[in-house]
Design an enzyme around this catalytic site. Sequence first.
Site, PDB file in Angstrom:
ATOM      1  N   ARG A  15       0.945  -1.037  -0.224  1.00  0.00           N
ATOM      2  CA  ARG A  15       0.108   0.055   0.027  1.00  0.00           C
ATOM      3  C   ARG A  15       0.849   1.221  -0.055  1.00  0.00           C
ATOM      4  NH1 ARG A  15      -0.910   4.764   2.798  1.00  0.00           N
ATOM      5  NH2 ARG A  15      -0.391   3.721   4.608  1.00  0.00           N
ATOM      6  N   CYS A 249       3.641   9.661   1.248  1.00  0.00           N
ATOM      7  CA  CYS A 249       2.357  10.094   0.747  1.00  0.00           C
ATOM      8  C   CYS A 249       2.351  11.095  -0.364  1.00  0.00           C
ATOM      9  CB  CYS A 249       1.805  11.022   1.889  1.00  0.00           C
ATOM     10  SG  CYS A 249       0.191  11.776   1.694  1.00  0.00           S
TER      11      CYS A 249
END
Lengths: 300, 300
Positions: A15, A249
């Site tokens: 992820r 991110c």
Amino acid sequence: MKWPQSVRIVDVTPRDGLQDADGALTSEQKIRLCKALYDAGVRSVEITAFVSPKWVPLMKDAETVATALRDCHETIALVPNEKGFDRALATGVDAVTFVVSASPMHQQENLRMPLADSLQQFRRIAERNDTGGSAAGADVGRVRLRGAISCAFGSPFSDETIVPAHVADIAEQLVETGAVELGLADTVGVGTPQVVYETLCRVKARVGEGVPIVLHLHDRYELGLGNITAALMAGVTTFETALGGLGGCPFVPDAPGNLDTEKVVCWMHRMGIETGIDEEGLAQTRTWLLDALRASVARA
Amino acid sequence: MKWPQSVRIVDVTPRDGLQDADGALTSEQKIRLCKALYDAGVRSVEITAFVSPKWVPLMKDAETVATALRDCHETIALVPNEKGFDRALATGVDAVTFVVSASPMHQQENLRMPLADSLQQFRRIAERNDTGGSAAGADVGRVRLRGAISCAFGSPFSDETIVPAHVADIAEQLVETGAVELGLADTVGVGTPQVVYETLCRVKARVGEGVPIVLHLHDRYELGLGNITAALMAGVTTFETALGGLGGCPFVPDAPGNLDTEKVVCWMHRMGIETGIDEEGLAQTRTWLLDALRASVARA
């Protein structure tokens, strides 16, 4: 001082590690990566994120990946909202990580809604999870609800300050709503042992001993081992990491990679703390993964 | 948890760093090294050891080095016995480190006498230091007495175990005798954050808050930052380090180098902890030093 005998590593490579990587894996490669991680002894893998393919195109095959791994345990999927929760639930994942941010600006960039709305969505998710139903009413069973707070140790934006008391407030709301595990993420990678320790202790005191705290570190300043040590001393025994130190991110400028799974496992073993993970298995998986990413870049 | 605002770095390059190095500096180069360290902002330097030239030939110029640095502050010299103390005192150093070992076997190898004899010598040294006199009766003034315990976190020999309570016993005797600062050395480099923390806390509880504890780390397993973090959390604020991670005890098989001064200073600065040391000055000194050692090897 109570040091742990063992810790739990949650590998988030599929992820967080892949969401902003150079190169992309095929769905089959993602599935292979997850299986290799389980085979190496990782008990919990964050296998994908049910996010908008518009914002994070590399996660558009979340259903394919999650469905293929239905028999693995423990599968975790990140969800940013109710829609993501519904999609995750339908695939039969074991746990979902519902993410909010301690930084109002990052919350808006990453979740595209204010914190209050996120928490409202989490309340509805928790209610539906309690009654075992999806939005569509189909009974697909419960999942383990994890709450996670991004930017818990620092903001990506210089005009914002993260206050530990605010992090503790959010943590309390997530736990009261139904999170059975609470993640604190150093999304920006600016945590120091001092900030990590103080924040973890404060959050722990607020949410109580019954809710395990998960530390998710990015490592801008190579203070990873110091932060891990401080966390162990604060009683934290679950760590989220990614192979090769990949990740970051997409909505944080110049985001540093995750703390490297191999490094953390190696540190733990050298400290005499068990992980249940085979270092050689991790190394082989990392080599294969980096080769696959490089090949994908070369093809593109 | 009280985190320090600043720490004190004692650079031990000229002593521990050089005693077992590949290559040797001339006396002039050693003096230049010490001065460069002071110039970079290091307040305390262990400039030499007054040991037998038979056992540690690289320290045979201890008098030359110490005398040349008489005006620098703070100069520290390691002494293993009364004879070394007398030699040190005559040169006008500011402080001496009197060293014993928590490992009986290492004590014998390194000091060539049992611990009881070492402690007896330290008592005589402390008495003479109190009255301000040397063995010869000349009044050369007091020095700051530091006590140091080698192998405080592990033995170099597999059939020996270091017990923290034993380390605390020795620490108490050194302090009762007159040590105003107490060093604990991981001579073997096997310390983990757990062992470092537990030992430091135990020793601290025994010797009281008034006696600063100094941590001297060698780094076999790259757990340095974890050990430093654990030490900071135990209230320790003085660290002994060496440039380039040089050093190691000649009487420990496969001895790992000291914790690297630059690394430790960098970690501290990144944690927002002041050292008073200029990183660029350290880097230049390290470059010069390693070049000088290489040139010496090439000449030999």
